[in-house]
Design a protein around this motif. Structure first.
Motif, PDB file in Angstrom:
ATOM      1  N   VAL A   1     -46.635  50.847  42.140  1.00  0.00           N
ATOM      2  CA  VAL A   1     -47.659  51.269  41.176  1.00  0.00           C
ATOM      3  C   VAL A   1     -47.646  52.789  41.026  1.00  0.00           C
ATOM      4  CG1 VAL A   1     -50.109  51.261  40.713  1.00  0.00           C
ATOM      5  CG2 VAL A   1     -49.036  49.246  41.573  1.00  0.00           C
ATOM      6  N   LEU A   2     -47.388  53.492  42.134  1.00  0.00           N
ATOM      7  CA  LEU A   2     -47.339  54.954  42.039  1.00  0.00           C
ATOM      8  C   LEU A   2     -46.160  55.416  41.199  1.00  0.00           C
ATOM      9  CD1 LEU A   2     -48.282  56.513  45.457  1.00  0.00           C
ATOM     10  CD2 LEU A   2     -49.454  56.672  43.309  1.00  0.00           C
ATOM     11  N   ALA A   3     -45.026  54.715  41.334  1.00  0.00           N
ATOM     12  CA  ALA A   3     -43.877  55.081  40.504  1.00  0.00           C
ATOM     13  C   ALA A   3     -44.189  54.872  39.036  1.00  0.00           C
ATOM     14  CB  ALA A   3     -42.661  54.265  40.914  1.00  0.00           C
ATOM     15  N   GLN A   4     -45.013  53.848  38.747  1.00  0.00           N
ATOM     16  CA  GLN A   4     -45.405  53.619  37.361  1.00  0.00           C
ATOM     17  C   GLN A   4     -46.371  54.710  36.880  1.00  0.00           C
ATOM     18  OE1 GLN A   4     -46.726  49.661  37.194  1.00  0.00           O
ATOM     19  NE2 GLN A   4     -45.694  49.211  35.289  1.00  0.00           N
ATOM     20  N   ALA A   5     -47.279  55.092  37.773  1.00  0.00           N
ATOM     21  CA  ALA A   5     -48.265  56.098  37.384  1.00  0.00           C
ATOM     22  C   ALA A   5     -47.630  57.467  37.220  1.00  0.00           C
ATOM     23  CB  ALA A   5     -49.383  56.167  38.422  1.00  0.00           C
ATOM     24  N   ALA A   6     -46.489  57.689  37.888  1.00  0.00           N
ATOM     25  CA  ALA A   6     -45.840  58.992  37.804  1.00  0.00           C
ATOM     26  C   ALA A   6     -45.282  59.248  36.412  1.00  0.00           C
ATOM     27  CB  ALA A   6     -44.730  59.091  38.843  1.00  0.00           C
TER      28      ALA A   6
ATOM     29  N   ALA B   1     -36.335  57.740  34.936  1.00  0.00           N
ATOM     30  CA  ALA B   1     -35.163  57.110  34.345  1.00  0.00           C
ATOM     31  C   ALA B   1     -34.284  56.487  35.413  1.00  0.00           C
ATOM     32  CB  ALA B   1     -34.366  58.140  33.551  1.00  0.00           C
ATOM     33  N   THR B   2     -34.241  57.116  36.603  1.00  0.00           N
ATOM     34  CA  THR B   2     -33.340  56.618  37.640  1.00  0.00           C
ATOM     35  C   THR B   2     -34.077  55.921  38.765  1.00  0.00           C
ATOM     36  OG1 THR B   2     -33.477  58.748  38.701  1.00  0.00           O
ATOM     37  CG2 THR B   2     -31.638  58.407  37.222  1.00  0.00           C
ATOM     38  N   ALA B   3     -35.401  55.844  38.689  1.00  0.00           N
ATOM     39  CA  ALA B   3     -36.143  55.430  39.883  1.00  0.00           C
ATOM     40  C   ALA B   3     -36.091  53.933  40.109  1.00  0.00           C
ATOM     41  CB  ALA B   3     -37.596  55.879  39.762  1.00  0.00           C
ATOM     42  N   SER B   4     -35.932  53.126  39.053  1.00  0.00           N
ATOM     43  CA  SER B   4     -36.295  51.717  39.198  1.00  0.00           C
ATOM     44  C   SER B   4     -35.381  50.968  40.152  1.00  0.00           C
ATOM     45  CB  SER B   4     -36.286  51.063  37.816  1.00  0.00           C
ATOM     46  OG  SER B   4     -35.059  51.288  37.192  1.00  0.00           O
ATOM     47  N   LEU B   5     -34.054  51.155  40.020  1.00  0.00           N
ATOM     48  CA  LEU B   5     -33.161  50.346  40.847  1.00  0.00           C
ATOM     49  C   LEU B   5     -33.186  50.758  42.318  1.00  0.00           C
ATOM     50  CD1 LEU B   5     -31.498  47.965  40.642  1.00  0.00           C
ATOM     51  CD2 LEU B   5     -29.533  49.326  40.043  1.00  0.00           C
TER      52      LEU B   5
ATOM     53  N   ALA C   1     -31.054  64.103  41.111  1.00  0.00           N
ATOM     54  CA  ALA C   1     -32.320  64.749  40.765  1.00  0.00           C
ATOM     55  C   ALA C   1     -32.487  66.074  41.499  1.00  0.00           C
ATOM     56  CB  ALA C   1     -33.474  63.799  41.090  1.00  0.00           C
ATOM     57  N   THR C   2     -32.496  66.022  42.802  1.00  0.00           N
ATOM     58  CA  THR C   2     -32.658  67.238  43.595  1.00  0.00           C
ATOM     59  C   THR C   2     -31.687  67.173  44.773  1.00  0.00           C
ATOM     60  OG1 THR C   2     -34.453  66.090  44.684  1.00  0.00           O
ATOM     61  CG2 THR C   2     -35.055  67.790  43.093  1.00  0.00           C
ATOM     62  N   PRO C   3     -30.594  67.881  44.711  1.00  0.00           N
ATOM     63  CA  PRO C   3     -29.573  67.776  45.768  1.00  0.00           C
ATOM     64  C   PRO C   3     -30.072  68.208  47.140  1.00  0.00           C
ATOM     65  CG  PRO C   3     -28.704  68.853  43.836  1.00  0.00           C
ATOM     66  CD  PRO C   3     -30.171  68.746  43.624  1.00  0.00           C
TER      67      PRO C   3
ATOM     68  N   ALA D   1     -26.549  46.577  39.621  1.00  0.00           N
ATOM     69  CA  ALA D   1     -26.109  47.953  39.393  1.00  0.00           C
ATOM     70  C   ALA D   1     -24.826  47.982  38.587  1.00  0.00           C
ATOM     71  CB  ALA D   1     -25.909  48.652  40.728  1.00  0.00           C
ATOM     72  N   LEU D   2     -23.944  47.011  38.835  1.00  0.00           N
ATOM     73  CA  LEU D   2     -22.687  46.995  38.097  1.00  0.00           C
ATOM     74  C   LEU D   2     -22.907  46.553  36.664  1.00  0.00           C
ATOM     75  CD1 LEU D   2     -20.188  45.572  40.696  1.00  0.00           C
ATOM     76  CD2 LEU D   2     -20.492  47.905  39.906  1.00  0.00           C
ATOM     77  N   ARG D   3     -23.817  45.583  36.474  1.00  0.00           N
ATOM     78  CA  ARG D   3     -23.987  45.043  35.132  1.00  0.00           C
ATOM     79  C   ARG D   3     -24.714  46.028  34.226  1.00  0.00           C
ATOM     80  NH1 ARG D   3     -28.018  40.422  33.646  1.00  0.00           N
ATOM     81  NH2 ARG D   3     -29.283  42.305  33.754  1.00  0.00           N
ATOM     82  N   GLY D   4     -25.734  46.670  34.764  1.00  0.00           N
ATOM     83  CA  GLY D   4     -26.530  47.547  33.922  1.00  0.00           C
ATOM     84  C   GLY D   4     -25.980  48.955  33.849  1.00  0.00           C
ATOM     85  N   GLY D   5     -24.680  49.115  34.021  1.00  0.00           N
ATOM     86  CA  GLY D   5     -24.171  50.470  34.139  1.00  0.00           C
ATOM     87  C   GLY D   5     -24.569  50.966  35.499  1.00  0.00           C
ATOM     88  N   MET D   6     -24.216  52.133  35.912  1.00  0.00           N
ATOM     89  CA  MET D   6     -24.603  52.614  37.231  1.00  0.00           C
ATOM     90  C   MET D   6     -26.004  53.198  37.120  1.00  0.00           C
ATOM     91  SD  MET D   6     -24.016  52.581  40.184  1.00  0.00           S
ATOM     92  CE  MET D   6     -24.690  53.432  41.561  1.00  0.00           C
ATOM     93  N   VAL D   7     -26.580  53.530  38.246  1.00  0.00           N
ATOM     94  CA  VAL D   7     -27.895  54.161  38.217  1.00  0.00           C
ATOM     95  C   VAL D   7     -27.820  55.476  37.465  1.00  0.00           C
ATOM     96  CG1 VAL D   7     -29.841  54.330  39.716  1.00  0.00           C
ATOM     97  CG2 VAL D   7     -27.666  53.604  40.652  1.00  0.00           C
ATOM     98  N   LEU D   8     -26.722  56.149  37.657  1.00  0.00           N
ATOM     99  CA  LEU D   8     -26.638  57.515  37.143  1.00  0.00           C
ATOM    100  C   LEU D   8     -26.209  57.560  35.688  1.00  0.00           C
ATOM    101  CD1 LEU D   8     -24.786  59.026  40.178  1.00  0.00           C
ATOM    102  CD2 LEU D   8     -27.207  58.815  39.784  1.00  0.00           C
ATOM    103  N   ALA D   9     -25.825  56.423  35.125  1.00  0.00           N
ATOM    104  CA  ALA D   9     -25.303  56.458  33.764  1.00  0.00           C
ATOM    105  C   ALA D   9     -26.403  56.774  32.768  1.00  0.00           C
ATOM    106  CB  ALA D   9     -24.669  55.122  33.409  1.00  0.00           C
TER     107      ALA D   9
END
Lengths: 354, 181
Positions: free
Chosen positions: A196-201, A249-253, A298-300, A346-354
Motif C-alpha cells: 500500500v505504501l508503494a501505491q501511495a508513493a 515504474a520499476t518498483a512492482s516486480l 535508481a540510486t547506485p 520478468a522475461l515475458r514483460g521485458g526486463m525490469v529495467l526496460a
C-alpha cells in the motif's frame, strides 16, 4: 469478471466463515488447510481480471503466507490448543482486505484491527505490543493528515517520514526486541503495508526517499549479531521496504518478488537459510537480483550499500542448513516454483529495467 | 481567535499532563472544546462534535482510572522536556510566514501533531502500564484534533474505539493486579 466491491465482500464473508467454522469445530488440521486453500483460490480468481499479473502476485501473498503457516508442521504443534489458532486466519483476511482497498487510512484501520485481534486472542496484557503498535499507528495517522492537508513541500517530507516510520513501527520492523520466529501479525501487516505504501508513493513522491532510507536502516539493523545468530537467513523485511521505495515504474516486480519471499520464508528466514536457496531460480535469489538491479538503476549508492550489507549474511549462512527437514524441503520447492514464475514474468514483460 | 488561544493552551497543557489522571482529563476536555469551536466557526455543527465530546468522556474515564496509579519521575521529566521542545518548534513555525491553510488551521494542526509526538514519546519511555496508557491516550487526542481539522468522522470513530479499548485493557490489568496482590 469480478469487481473490487464483490471481492471485498467475498473476503469478508470468508473471514466470517473461517471464524465461525474454527470456533464451532475447534480447528482440525484438515479444516484449517481447506480454509487456507479457499482464501488462496479466492485471491487467484478475484484479482485476475482487474489488475496486472504482478499486482495479483502481491495480492495473493497474505494467502500464501497463511498456507505456508498452516501446512508447515512446526507451527501446528504450537498452535494446537485453544483460541490461538484463530489469529492467523483473521490476520490474513485483514491483510487481504487492506491490500484490495489500497488506501492508507483504511490500512491504518486494518492494522489496528489486527493489533486488537492479537491482544484479544493471543497473549493478554502484552504491553510491548500495545506500545509499539498503537504508538506507531498514531504516528502514521498524524503523518497521513499532514500529507493530505497539502501544506507544502517541507511539510510533505515530514508527513512522509511520520507515515512510513509509524507504519513500519506498527509492523514491528524496527522494534528493539526480536519477536518469536514466525509471529504472524508482524509479517501479515508488513505484507499489506509495503504494497500500500508503494501505491501511495505515486501520489506523494516524498515517500520514496523515506522508504529507501528506512529500508537501508532495516538492512543495517538486521546485521546486528544478536538478530541473525539463530537463523542465519536474510531478513526480508529490509529488502521489501527497500523495494517499496523504488520509483514507481520499476518498483512492482521486485516488490512482488520480495513480498513472495517474505511470505514463503517468514521474518526469521529459516526456510531461506539453506545456502542453495539463495541462487536463482529460487525465489529469494530472484528477488535479490531483481531488487539490486532496479536499485542500481535508481540510486547506485544505495544498491552498493545494500549489496555490502548482504555479504555477511551470505558468509554466515554457508555452514547452516546441513540437515533439511520436510518442512524446509517443502518450502524450498515452493520457493523454486514461485521463482520460476517470477523469472517467467520478468522475461515475458521485458526486463525490469526496460 | 478563541481556537488559536485554546490550541496554545492544549500545547502548554502537554507539559503538565505527566501521567497523572487530572492532567489527562483536562487535556481531553481542551481538545474537545477546540474541535467544537473549530466546527462552530466553520458553520457545521454536527456529528463530529458529538464524537469529540464522546472522546473527551472516554479519555476522562481513562484519567479517572489513572488516579489510582502513579507515574514515576522518569516519565514526567520526559514529557516536560518534549513539551518544551514542541513549544519552541511551534513558536518557530508561527513566526515563519508563508504557509497556506490559515493561521487557525495551522495552529490546530500543530497542536495535534505535537500532542501525537509527545504522547508517543511518553509512551516509548514509559515503564509502567498506566503511564503507557496515558501517553497513548495523549496521542489519540492529537489524532482526534487532526481528524476534526480534516473533518473525517471515520478516523474520529476509530480513535473512539481505540480509547475504549485502552480503557478496557487498563481496567482488566488493574483488576488482575489487584487480585494478585
Amino acid at each position: 469478471m469480478m469487481s473490487p466491491a464483490l471481492f471485498i465482500s467475498l473476503v469478508t464473508g470468508w473471514m466470517v466463515l473461517a471464524f465461525t467454522a474454527l470456533l464451532a469445530t475447534g480447528g482440525s488440521q484438515a479444516l484449517r488447510g481447506l480454509l487456507a486453500v479457499l482464501l488462496m483460490g479466492l485471491c487467484a480468481v478475484g484479482c485476475q481480471p482487474a489488475h496486472t499479473m504482478v499486482q495479483a502476485l502481491m495480492l495473493a501473498s497474505p494467502a500464501l503466507a497463511l498456507c505456508v503457516r498452516v501446512f508447515m508442521p512446526e507451527t501446528v504443534a504450537r498452535e494446537a490448543g485453544g483460541m490461538a489458532g484463530l489469529g492467523p486466519f483473521l490476520l490474513a483476511g485483514n491483510a487481504t482486505l487492506a491490500l484490495s482497498c489500497g488506501r492508507c487510512d483504511l490500512l491504518v484501520m486494518f492494522i489496528g484491527l489486527g493489533l486488537g485481534v492479537h491482544l484479544a486472542l493471543g497473549r493478554q496484557g502484552d504491553w510491548t505490543a500495545l506500545r509499539v503498535g498503537l504508538g506507531g499507528l498514531v504516528m502514521a495517522q498524524g503523518g497521513l493528515f499532514v500529507l493530505q492537508a497539502g501544506w507544502g513541500a517541507r511539510q510533505e517530507q515530514a508527513g512522509a517520514v511520520l507515515l512510513a516510520g509509524g507504519l513500519l513501527l506498527a509492523c514491528g520492523v524496527l522494534s528493539g526486541k526480536e519477536r518469536p520466529a514466525g509471529a504472524p501479525e508482524g509479517q501479515m501487516a508488513l505484507l499489506a503495508t509495503t504494497a500500500v505504501l508503494a501505491q501511495a508513493a505515486i501520489t506523494w513522491p516524498a515517500l520514496h526517499a523515506a522508504l529507501t532510507f528506512l529500508g537501508g536502516v532495516c538492512l543495517l539493523w538486521s546485521l546486528l549479531p544478536r538478530f541473525r545468530a539463530p537463523s542465519g537467513g536474510v531478513d526480508w523485511s529490509g529488502c521489501a521496504v527497500l523495494a517499496a521505495g523504488l520509483p514507481s515504474a520499476t518498483a512492482s516486480l521486485p516488490l512482488a518478488a520480495c513480498l513472495l519471499a517474505l511470505a514463503c520464508g517468514g521474518r526469521a528466514g529459516r526456510g531461506a537459510g539453506a545456502p542453495g536457496l539463495l541462487w536463482p531460480p529460487f525465489l529469494p535469489g530472484v528477488a535479490l537480483a531483481l531488487l539490486l538491479l532496479a536499485e542500481m538503476e535508481a540510486t547506485p549508492g544505495v544498491a552498493l550499500l545494500a549489496g555490502a550489507c548482504l555479504w555477511p549474511v551470505f558468509t554466515g549462512a554457508a555452514p547452516a542448513g546441513t540437515e533439511p527437514d520436510p518442512a524446509a524441503r517443502a518450502r524450498a520447492g515452493l520457493a523454486l516454483a514461485l521463482g520460476c514464475m517470477v523469472l517467467a514474468l520478468a522475461l515475458r514483460g521485458g526486463m525490469v529495467l526496460a | 481567535m478563541l481556537v488559536l488561544l485554546l490550541g496554545m493552551v492544549v500545547i502548554l497543557s502537554l507539559s503538565g499532563s505527566g501521567g497523572r489522571g487530572g492532567g489527562l482529563a483536562w487535556h481531553a476536555g481542551l481538545a474537545a472544546a477546540c474541535v467544537w469551536l473549530w466546527q462552530w466557526a466553520q458553520g457545521r455543527v454536527g456529528v463530529a462534535c458529538l464524537l469529540a465530546v464522546a472522546q473527551a468522556g472516554m479519555v476522562g474515564l481513562l484519567g479517572l482510572q489513572l488516579l489510582y496509579g502513579q507515574a514515576g519521575p522518569r516519565e514526567r521529566t520526559g514529557l516536560r522536556l518534549a513539551g518544551g521542545l514542541v513549544c519552541v518548534a511551534v513558536l518557530a513555525q508561527v513566526i515563519v510566514p508563508g504557509m497556506p491553510g490559515g493561521m487557525t488551521g495551522r495552529l490546530m494542526g500543530l497542536a495535534g501533531l505535537s500532542a501525537i509526538m509527545c504522547g508517543v514519546w511518553g509512551a516509548c519511555i514509559a515503564r509502567a502500564a498506566p503511564a503507557l496508557c496515558a501517553g497513548l491516550a495523549c496521542g489519540l487526542d492529537g489524532v482526534m484534533l487532526l481528524a476534526g481539522l480534516a473533518d473525517s468522522p471515520l478516523v474520529m470513530a476509530e480513535t473512539l474505539v481505540a480509547a475504549a479499548a485502552l480503557n478496557l485493557m487498563l481496567l482488566r490489568a488493574r483488576r488482575s493486579g489487584g487480585s494478585a496482590s
